[in-house]
Scaffold this motif. Structure first.
Motif, PDB file in Angstrom:
ATOM      1  N   ASP A 172     -45.400  55.792 -41.346  1.00  0.00           N
ATOM      2  CA  ASP A 172     -45.649  57.221 -41.515  1.00  0.00           C
ATOM      3  C   ASP A 172     -47.142  57.528 -41.504  1.00  0.00           C
ATOM      4  O   ASP A 172     -47.552  58.677 -41.312  1.00  0.00           O
ATOM      5  CB  ASP A 172     -45.031  57.719 -42.819  1.00  0.00           C
ATOM      6  CG  ASP A 172     -45.564  56.989 -44.042  1.00  0.00           C
ATOM      7  OD1 ASP A 172     -45.759  55.755 -43.971  1.00  0.00           O
ATOM      8  OD2 ASP A 172     -45.795  57.652 -45.071  1.00  0.00           O
ATOM      9  N   SER A 207     -46.310  60.656 -35.892  1.00  0.00           N
ATOM     10  CA  SER A 207     -46.272  59.346 -36.547  1.00  0.00           C
ATOM     11  C   SER A 207     -45.217  58.452 -35.901  1.00  0.00           C
ATOM     12  O   SER A 207     -44.227  58.930 -35.337  1.00  0.00           O
ATOM     13  CB  SER A 207     -45.964  59.495 -38.039  1.00  0.00           C
ATOM     14  OG  SER A 207     -44.608  59.852 -38.238  1.00  0.00           O
ATOM     15  N   GLN A 209     -43.233  56.775 -37.545  1.00  0.00           N
ATOM     16  CA  GLN A 209     -42.036  57.028 -38.340  1.00  0.00           C
ATOM     17  C   GLN A 209     -41.195  58.129 -37.694  1.00  0.00           C
ATOM     18  O   GLN A 209     -39.972  57.986 -37.534  1.00  0.00           O
ATOM     19  CB  GLN A 209     -42.428  57.443 -39.758  1.00  0.00           C
ATOM     20  CG  GLN A 209     -41.259  57.766 -40.671  1.00  0.00           C
ATOM     21  CD  GLN A 209     -40.479  56.542 -41.092  1.00  0.00           C
ATOM     22  OE1 GLN A 209     -41.059  55.486 -41.309  1.00  0.00           O
ATOM     23  NE2 GLN A 209     -39.160  56.676 -41.199  1.00  0.00           N
TER      24      GLN A 209
END
Length: 259
Positions: A172, A207, A209
């Motif tokens: 992240d 990101s 993530q």
């Protein structure tokens, strides 16, 4: 007649597809220095230089210098001598973990810095030269890149093969400016900017993530977290973001995945 170097690579193939109705001279690493005998420069209307050793983990300095620096400078000299417009691939890797300061973290990035500086020093000698610092390119046709493929493609393959994708712990906090290869080709071929070296990204980082979550959603996969590899410590860009250079509607990863 158009010269395309690196036509077998991920981005080069896309240029080749786009220019399928043109007469194209194709140059790859294995025949690049034999290209010195080419003698029809007066017929060339554009040089699109995409060829390079692009593996950011490569430590073969002789090969990187040979293909990425020396051949690029030789090709630039031909563009200058015959006054042929030239558009070439630089890389956002020149910035390292900064957004606008030259700070290369690997030999590939260093080779791009050297070429960019050479172009800047000689820019007034060209008819037209545009360098494009590609940010994190993704899209169809990356299968051959294996570990060097974009996260979008790697995660997609992992989920399709195993039902799960692997993310580094802390993903992240790793943000990249991901840009679709089709947008790259469109902008490079169709812009009307003067000579210069330009960032080419969306200016909207995402990101790892979020990329992983989008791919997992698309293919109904799960995410597994793995430790960050020691060999990438200090050589891994944690953040990239292009300067706003383009008035363009970029393809989002969500749109690309058709979510």
């Amino acid at each position: 007649m158009i010269i395309i170097t690196g036509h077998e690579g991920f981005i080069g193939k896309k240029f080749l597809e786009k220019l399928k109705d043109k007469e194209v001279i194709k140059v790859e690493k294995r025949n690049s220095w034999h290209f010195h005998s080419f003698n029809e420069w007066d017929k060339v209307e554009l040089i699109i230089h995409q060829g390079a050793i692009s593996d950011t983990t490569c430590t073969n300095l002789k090969a990187i210098n040979h293909f990425n620096v020396e051949f690029t400078e030789w090709l630039c000299e031909q563009a200058i001598r015959y006054q042929i417009p030239m558009k070439y691939a630089s890389s956002a890797s020149v910035y390292g973990n900064t957004s606008d300061i030259i700070n290369p973290l690997n030999y590939y990035a260093i080779s791009k810095v050297i070429s960019d500086y050479w172009v800047q020093d000689n820019i007034d000698r060209f008819k037209l030269v545009q360098g494009f610092r590609y940010f994190n390119v993704y899209g169809d046709g990356e299968d051959h890149k294996e570990d060097q493929a974009s996260p979008v493609s790697k995660f997609t393959k992992q989920v399709k093969d195993t039902g799960a994708l692997k993310l580094f712990e802390g993903s992240d906090k790793f943000l990249r400016d991901f840009i679709c290869v089709d947008d790259i080709v469109d902008i490079v071929l169709n812009n009307d900017k003067p000579s210069g070296i330009y960032d080419l990204g969306t200016s909207n980082p995402t990101s790892f993530q979020e990329v992983g979550e989008l791919v997992a959603e698309k293919y109904n996969g799960i995410i597994k977290y793995i430790p960050f590899p020691e060999h990438l410590e200090g050589k891994y860009q944690t953040y990239t973001c292009a300067k706003k250079e383009w008035d363009y509607k970029f393809t989002t990863i969500k749109e690309y995945l058709q979510l």
